[in-house]
Write an enzyme that holds these catalytic residues in place. Structure first.
Site, PDB file in Angstrom:
ATOM      1  N   ASP A   1      46.333  68.984   0.340  1.00 60.29           N
ATOM      2  CA  ASP A   1      45.240  69.017   1.312  1.00 60.29           C
ATOM      3  C   ASP A   1      44.904  67.587   1.698  1.00 60.29           C
ATOM      4  OD1 ASP A   1      43.177  71.084   2.524  1.00 60.29           O
ATOM      5  OD2 ASP A   1      42.131  69.204   2.138  1.00 60.29           O
TER       6      ASP A   1
ATOM      7  N   ARG B   1      47.373  80.934   2.921  1.00 60.20           N
ATOM      8  CA  ARG B   1      46.692  82.206   2.713  1.00 60.20           C
ATOM      9  C   ARG B   1      47.241  83.435   3.417  1.00 60.20           C
ATOM     10  NH1 ARG B   1      41.063  80.164   4.350  1.00 60.20           N
ATOM     11  NH2 ARG B   1      42.441  79.036   5.739  1.00 60.20           N
TER      12      ARG B   1
ATOM     13  N   ARG C   1      50.039  75.114   8.348  1.00 54.41           N
ATOM     14  CA  ARG C   1      49.438  76.075   7.420  1.00 54.41           C
ATOM     15  C   ARG C   1      50.353  77.258   7.103  1.00 54.41           C
ATOM     16  NH1 ARG C   1      43.604  75.590   6.852  1.00 54.41           N
ATOM     17  NH2 ARG C   1      43.303  73.354   6.895  1.00 54.41           N
TER      18      ARG C   1
ATOM     19  N   ARG D   1      47.779  82.098  -6.640  1.00 57.93           N
ATOM     20  CA  ARG D   1      46.516  81.361  -6.654  1.00 57.93           C
ATOM     21  C   ARG D   1      45.391  82.078  -7.396  1.00 57.93           C
ATOM     22  NH1 ARG D   1      44.325  78.277  -3.026  1.00 57.93           N
ATOM     23  NH2 ARG D   1      42.649  78.501  -4.520  1.00 57.93           N
TER      24      ARG D   1
ATOM     25  N   TYR E   1      34.567  64.407   6.692  1.00 60.24           N
ATOM     26  CA  TYR E   1      34.192  65.150   5.474  1.00 60.24           C
ATOM     27  C   TYR E   1      33.374  64.265   4.531  1.00 60.24           C
ATOM     28  CZ  TYR E   1      37.180  68.924   6.999  1.00 60.24           C
ATOM     29  OH  TYR E   1      37.715  69.950   7.719  1.00 60.24           O
TER      30      TYR E   1
HETATM   31  O1  CP3 Z   1      50.876  75.017   5.008  1.00 61.28           O
HETATM   32  C1  CP3 Z   1      50.318  73.909   5.123  1.00 61.28           C
HETATM   33  O2  CP3 Z   1      49.983  73.460   6.221  1.00 61.28           O
HETATM   34  C2  CP3 Z   1      50.244  73.019   3.889  1.00 61.28           C
HETATM   35  C3  CP3 Z   1      49.040  72.803   3.295  1.00 61.28           C
HETATM   36  C4  CP3 Z   1      47.782  72.260   3.966  1.00 61.28           C
HETATM   37  C5  CP3 Z   1      46.513  72.665   3.504  1.00 61.28           C
HETATM   38  N1  CP3 Z   1      45.581  71.909   4.147  1.00 61.28           N
HETATM   39  C6  CP3 Z   1      46.280  73.666   2.456  1.00 61.28           C
HETATM   40  C7  CP3 Z   1      44.979  74.363   2.425  1.00 61.28           C
HETATM   41  C8  CP3 Z   1      47.594  71.298   4.965  1.00 61.28           C
HETATM   42  C9  CP3 Z   1      48.623  70.579   5.818  1.00 61.28           C
HETATM   43  C10 CP3 Z   1      46.184  71.081   5.065  1.00 61.28           C
HETATM   44  C11 CP3 Z   1      45.578  70.094   5.975  1.00 61.28           C
HETATM   45  C12 CP3 Z   1      44.135  70.147   6.217  1.00 61.28           C
HETATM   46  N2  CP3 Z   1      43.124  70.380   5.326  1.00 61.28           N
HETATM   47  C13 CP3 Z   1      43.542  69.829   7.450  1.00 61.28           C
HETATM   48  C14 CP3 Z   1      44.306  69.415   8.687  1.00 61.28           C
HETATM   49  C15 CP3 Z   1      44.978  70.574   9.314  1.00 61.28           C
HETATM   50  C16 CP3 Z   1      44.131  71.414  10.198  1.00 61.28           C
HETATM   51  O3  CP3 Z   1      44.095  72.631   9.947  1.00 61.28           O
HETATM   52  O4  CP3 Z   1      43.555  70.905  11.166  1.00 61.28           O
HETATM   53  C17 CP3 Z   1      42.150  69.946   7.311  1.00 61.28           C
HETATM   54  C18 CP3 Z   1      41.120  69.727   8.392  1.00 61.28           C
HETATM   55  C19 CP3 Z   1      41.886  70.291   5.952  1.00 61.28           C
HETATM   56  C20 CP3 Z   1      40.574  70.507   5.282  1.00 61.28           C
HETATM   57  C21 CP3 Z   1      40.464  71.908   4.826  1.00 61.28           C
HETATM   58  N3  CP3 Z   1      41.061  72.397   3.674  1.00 61.28           N
HETATM   59  C22 CP3 Z   1      39.847  73.019   5.494  1.00 61.28           C
HETATM   60  C23 CP3 Z   1      39.073  72.924   6.782  1.00 61.28           C
HETATM   61  C24 CP3 Z   1      40.101  74.167   4.717  1.00 61.28           C
HETATM   62  C25 CP3 Z   1      39.770  75.610   5.068  1.00 61.28           C
HETATM   63  C26 CP3 Z   1      38.601  76.164   4.404  1.00 61.28           C
HETATM   64  C27 CP3 Z   1      38.730  77.671   4.317  1.00 61.28           C
HETATM   65  O5  CP3 Z   1      39.012  78.160   3.209  1.00 61.28           O
HETATM   66  O6  CP3 Z   1      38.585  78.343   5.354  1.00 61.28           O
HETATM   67  C28 CP3 Z   1      40.846  73.754   3.586  1.00 61.28           C
HETATM   68  C29 CP3 Z   1      41.334  74.623   2.501  1.00 61.28           C
HETATM   69  C30 CP3 Z   1      42.786  74.805   2.425  1.00 61.28           C
HETATM   70  N4  CP3 Z   1      43.737  73.838   2.605  1.00 61.28           N
HETATM   71  C31 CP3 Z   1      43.435  76.026   2.116  1.00 61.28           C
HETATM   72  C32 CP3 Z   1      44.807  75.762   2.092  1.00 61.28           C
HETATM   73  C33 CP3 Z   1      45.919  76.714   1.754  1.00 61.28           C
HETATM   74  C34 CP3 Z   1      42.726  77.337   1.806  1.00 61.28           C
HETATM   75  C35 CP3 Z   1      42.162  77.306   0.440  1.00 61.28           C
HETATM   76  C36 CP3 Z   1      42.643  78.394  -0.436  1.00 61.28           C
HETATM   77  O7  CP3 Z   1      43.759  78.918  -0.256  1.00 61.28           O
HETATM   78  O8  CP3 Z   1      41.893  78.673  -1.384  1.00 61.28           O
END
Ligand code: CP3
Length: 351
Positions: free
Chosen positions: A81, A36, A32, A45, A156
């Site tokens: 994602d 954010r 991550r 964004r 999911y």
């Molecule tokens: O920097 C990175 O790691 C690259 C991008 C990345 C994202 N998601 C971007 C993202 C990666 C590798 C993921 C993987 C991901 N997505 C996982 C596995 C990794 C982990 O953390 O265990 C999972 C379970 C998800 C599903 C998911 N997507 C969740 C639980 C969330 C968070 C919800 C929240 O907003 O709290 C997301 C959203 C997400 N994925 C964001 C980003 C940058 C935030 C959304 C935003 O910026 O608007």
């Protein structure tokens, strides 16, 4: 595909550690990192939905590069994602800010599974373009492609959104094995296709995220989940890139997650690294600083990082990372200090 497209990748500390060879320094990147916690990310964004941004090759390229520029990490993680490929094949789902992935019609029956299309490169032309642009820009810094593992993605799809207990998902696993098997095969096929697109376009390594696998007992993991993850990892292995396999709360699953076909096993911060290394045996490890340590004073954070680097010497290879993703309120200055500390830490000398 065993030779990197760009000769400068030959010197990559990340790829050396992932392959169990001796790197010049302990390589570091952060799960991550592309997201954010960076003000420049938040600015880009503004007014653009999460999945919408993942489908814009130029945005993906820029967001993926931001943490590399700012921190000088040893690898880039592709901005996307785990649910993106499902949206790309036509599923009605979204990522809701502050909540996570939400699926309009949860998957419950064989007909629901059959209605999900298999992924082809034509579904994700923006991924191919973004990876090509990125590898050209990144030069000697490797790009890590990724996919969600079948169990975590199924969670999911079956729950319809994020869940703590994964109760409906496990109810399907225990009570409707035919639907479960069909769903796991479907997601494994999509993950396999998604990783292939990324690697064929130039990604140098892949990470399979099974974030929620820690909800399973080893026996259930082995019987109902591992074969499907193993299929995805085997397919990625044929492409010649190192494979990282990561989950949270997986202390008891680490050896199985390695056996599933990982070159590198990701260890979350709850497991002492030395114990994780003992459990995964002759494989490299990735991890595992508690992500909240970035909120401690810098010297406290770096002294804990030093302990992790020292413990990592016993592994076949060690890629430094946090034990889970960067927390959004993290100060980028701390991640910069951490990156510099890890890269400067002397690796020479008696082990
Ligand atoms: O920097 C990175 O790691 C690259 C991008 C990345 C994202 N998601 C971007 C993202 C990666 C590798 C993921 C993987 C991901 N997505 C996982 C596995 C990794 C982990 O953390 O265990 C999972 C379970 C998800 C599903 C998911 N997507 C969740 C639980 C969330 C968070 C919800 C929240 O907003 O709290 C997301 C959203 C997400 N994925 C964001 C980003 C940058 C935030 C959304 C935003 O910026 O608007």
């Amino acid at each position: 595909m065993t030779t990197p497209a760009d000769a400068r990748l030959d010197d990559s500390a990340f790829l050396a550690a992932a392959r169990g060879e001796k790197p010049s320094h302990t390589p570091v990147w952060f799960m991550r990192q592309a997201g954010r916690s960076l003000p420049e990310y938040l600015k880009l964004r503004e007014g653009v939905g999460m999945l919408e941004s993942c489908m814009d090759a130029d945005l993906v390229t820029e967001i993926t590069l931001q943490p590399v520029r700012r921190y000088g990490v040893d690898a880039a993680i592709f901005f996307s994602d785990i649910v993106l490929p499902l949206r790309a094949v036509g599923l009605d789902l979204d990522i809701v800010p502050g909540i996570g992935p939400v699926v309009a019609s949860p998957v419950r029956t064989l007909a629901d599974v059959a209605a999900i299309a298999d992924l082809t490169p034509e579904h994700v032309p923006f991924i191919t373009r973004a990876v090509q642009q990125l590898t050209a820009e990144l030069g000697g810094t490797p790009l890590i492609g990724f996919a969600g593992a079948p169990f975590t993605v199924a969670s999911y799809l079956v729950e319809g959104g994020p869940s703590k207990e994964h109760a409906k998902t496990k109810a399907m696993m225990f009570g409707a094995p035919d639907v479960w098997d069909a769903l796991m095969r479907k997601i494994a096929g999509i993950a396999e296709g998604y990783l292939r697109v990324q690697v064929e376009a130039g990604a140098s390594a892949v990470q399979l995220f099974d974030s929620w696998a820690g909800a399973l007992t080893p026996t259930d993991y082995q019987q109902h989940v591992m074969p499907h993850s193993a299929r995805v990892l085997a397919a990625a292995g044929k492409l010649g890139v190192p494979r990282i396999h990561f989950g949270v709360g997986t202390t008891n699953l680490l050896s199985l997650m390695g056996e599933a076909g990982a070159d590198v096993v990701g260890i979350d911060w709850r497991t002492p690294l030395a114990e994780g290394i003992a459990r995964v045996g002759d494989r490299a490890v990735q991890g595992n600083l508690d992500p909240t340590l970035v909120f401690a004073p810098t010297d406290v954070m770096t002294s804990r990082a030093a302990e992790i680097i020292e413990a990592g010497r016993a592994a076949k290879g060690h890629v430094f990372n946090l034990g889970h993703g960067v927390i959004p309120s993290t100060d980028p200055g701390q991640l910069k200090a951490l990156t510099e500390f890890v890269q400067a830490y002397p690796l020479k000398g008696p082990v």
